[in-house]
Design a protein around this motif. Sequence first.
Motif, PDB file in Angstrom:
ATOM      1  N   TYR A  97       6.068  -4.590   3.002  1.00  0.00           N
ATOM      2  CA  TYR A  97       5.029  -3.557   2.843  1.00  0.00           C
ATOM      3  C   TYR A  97       3.653  -4.134   3.155  1.00  0.00           C
ATOM      4  N   ARG A  98       3.382  -5.348   2.701  1.00  0.00           N
ATOM      5  CA  ARG A  98       2.040  -5.921   2.913  1.00  0.00           C
ATOM      6  C   ARG A  98       1.698  -5.991   4.401  1.00  0.00           C
TER       7      ARG A  98
ATOM      8  N   HIS B 141       0.953  -2.463   5.516  1.00  0.00           N
ATOM      9  CA  HIS B 141      -0.382  -2.077   5.039  1.00  0.00           C
ATOM     10  C   HIS B 141      -1.466  -2.681   5.928  1.00  0.00           C
ATOM     11  N   TRP B 142      -1.285  -3.939   6.314  1.00  0.00           N
ATOM     12  CA  TRP B 142      -2.251  -4.574   7.221  1.00  0.00           C
ATOM     13  C   TRP B 142      -2.289  -3.831   8.556  1.00  0.00           C
TER      14      TRP B 142
ATOM     15  N   TRP C 141      -1.573  -0.733   9.100  1.00  0.00           N
ATOM     16  CA  TRP C 141      -2.226   0.562   8.881  1.00  0.00           C
ATOM     17  C   TRP C 141      -3.743   0.405   8.930  1.00  0.00           C
TER      18      TRP C 141
ATOM     19  N   ALA D 156       3.251   0.514  11.654  1.00  0.00           N
ATOM     20  CA  ALA D 156       3.308   0.542  10.188  1.00  0.00           C
ATOM     21  C   ALA D 156       4.387   1.500   9.697  1.00  0.00           C
TER      22      ALA D 156
ATOM     23  N   GLN E  65       7.759   0.874   7.527  1.00  0.00           N
ATOM     24  CA  GLN E  65       8.062   1.634   6.315  1.00  0.00           C
ATOM     25  C   GLN E  65       9.491   2.153   6.349  1.00  0.00           C
TER      26      GLN E  65
ATOM     27  N   PRO F 175       2.547   2.885   3.896  1.00  0.00           N
ATOM     28  CA  PRO F 175       1.671   1.783   4.313  1.00  0.00           C
ATOM     29  C   PRO F 175       0.224   1.919   3.861  1.00  0.00           C
ATOM     30  N   ALA F 176      -0.232   3.143   3.601  1.00  0.00           N
ATOM     31  CA  ALA F 176      -1.624   3.328   3.178  1.00  0.00           C
ATOM     32  C   ALA F 176      -1.834   3.030   1.698  1.00  0.00           C
TER      33      ALA F 176
ATOM     34  N   THR G 128      -2.115   1.009  -1.809  1.00  0.00           N
ATOM     35  CA  THR G 128      -2.745  -0.275  -2.094  1.00  0.00           C
ATOM     36  C   THR G 128      -2.026  -0.940  -3.257  1.00  0.00           C
TER      37      THR G 128
ATOM     38  N   GLU H  91       1.317   7.658  -0.670  1.00  0.00           N
ATOM     39  CA  GLU H  91       0.259   7.277   0.271  1.00  0.00           C
ATOM     40  C   GLU H  91      -1.044   6.867  -0.389  1.00  0.00           C
TER      41      GLU H  91
END
Length: 263
Positions: A113-114, A117-118, A120, A128, A132, A145-146, A148, A165
């Motif tokens: 996931y990290r 996220h990067w 995204w 991304a 997912q 991915p959005a 946090t 999200e």
Amino acid sequence: MTLSTDQLWSAMAEEARTFGGNEPVLASFYHANILNHDNFAAALSFHIAAKLGCDSVPAMLIRDVFHQAFERDPGIVEAAVADICAHYDRDPACDHYGMPFLYFKGFQAIQAYRIAHWLWGEGRQAMALFLQNRIATVFDVDIHPAATVGSGVMVDHATGLVIGETAVVGNNVSMLHSVTLGGCGSGSGPRHPTIGDGVLIATGAKILGNILVGEGAKIAAGSVVLESVPPHSTVAGVPAKVVGRPSEAVPALDMDQHINGSD
């Protein structure tokens, strides 16, 4: 206790040499995933990419994406180290540092996931979203991915975890399988929960909507949380209500599942 990246890598390498020597059938497994690499980041990219690769997007290409992310944002690797230490410190079944890295799909899903996220944040939404989907398919963990997610996070067992999200998860959070941080409404603004630092979310809890779970709170197993939770309080039920206070200031660290501590 959080180790430095070098300290963790040294410990994992020593474990791999010992276990590979004790169990020759697994010697090549430990070599391929740990001992064949120069550092923790290289091993992490190899191991997770190997799980996510598929016929149309081979593991080698996914690994290249991991390398890009690690080079441009070293904090991703630092968070992975903190996550391993979280498992080692909080899970009594975890008795060596390589165990989450090699075997725990909660840890592996969070690291994948990290990277999503990067991507995204870099405007690479297509890649991304591909990651997912692969994370959901391989690990049965669905994190947008959005979303946090902080560091020092332990997701135990992890099967059925869903994080939406606009969800925000703080540092040093522990959660178990079948947890949902779900949305409420169809607007474009925040619609998922914010989870404060040190929160413990037990098995099957559903936390829904743009609400705040205060730091140091405890969510009992099977609860449905529809309203904000005060810091350092315990909630339980459907719908969840405040039923007490955790016995520790940071319940995520001691993993006590009782409603009011161990009493």
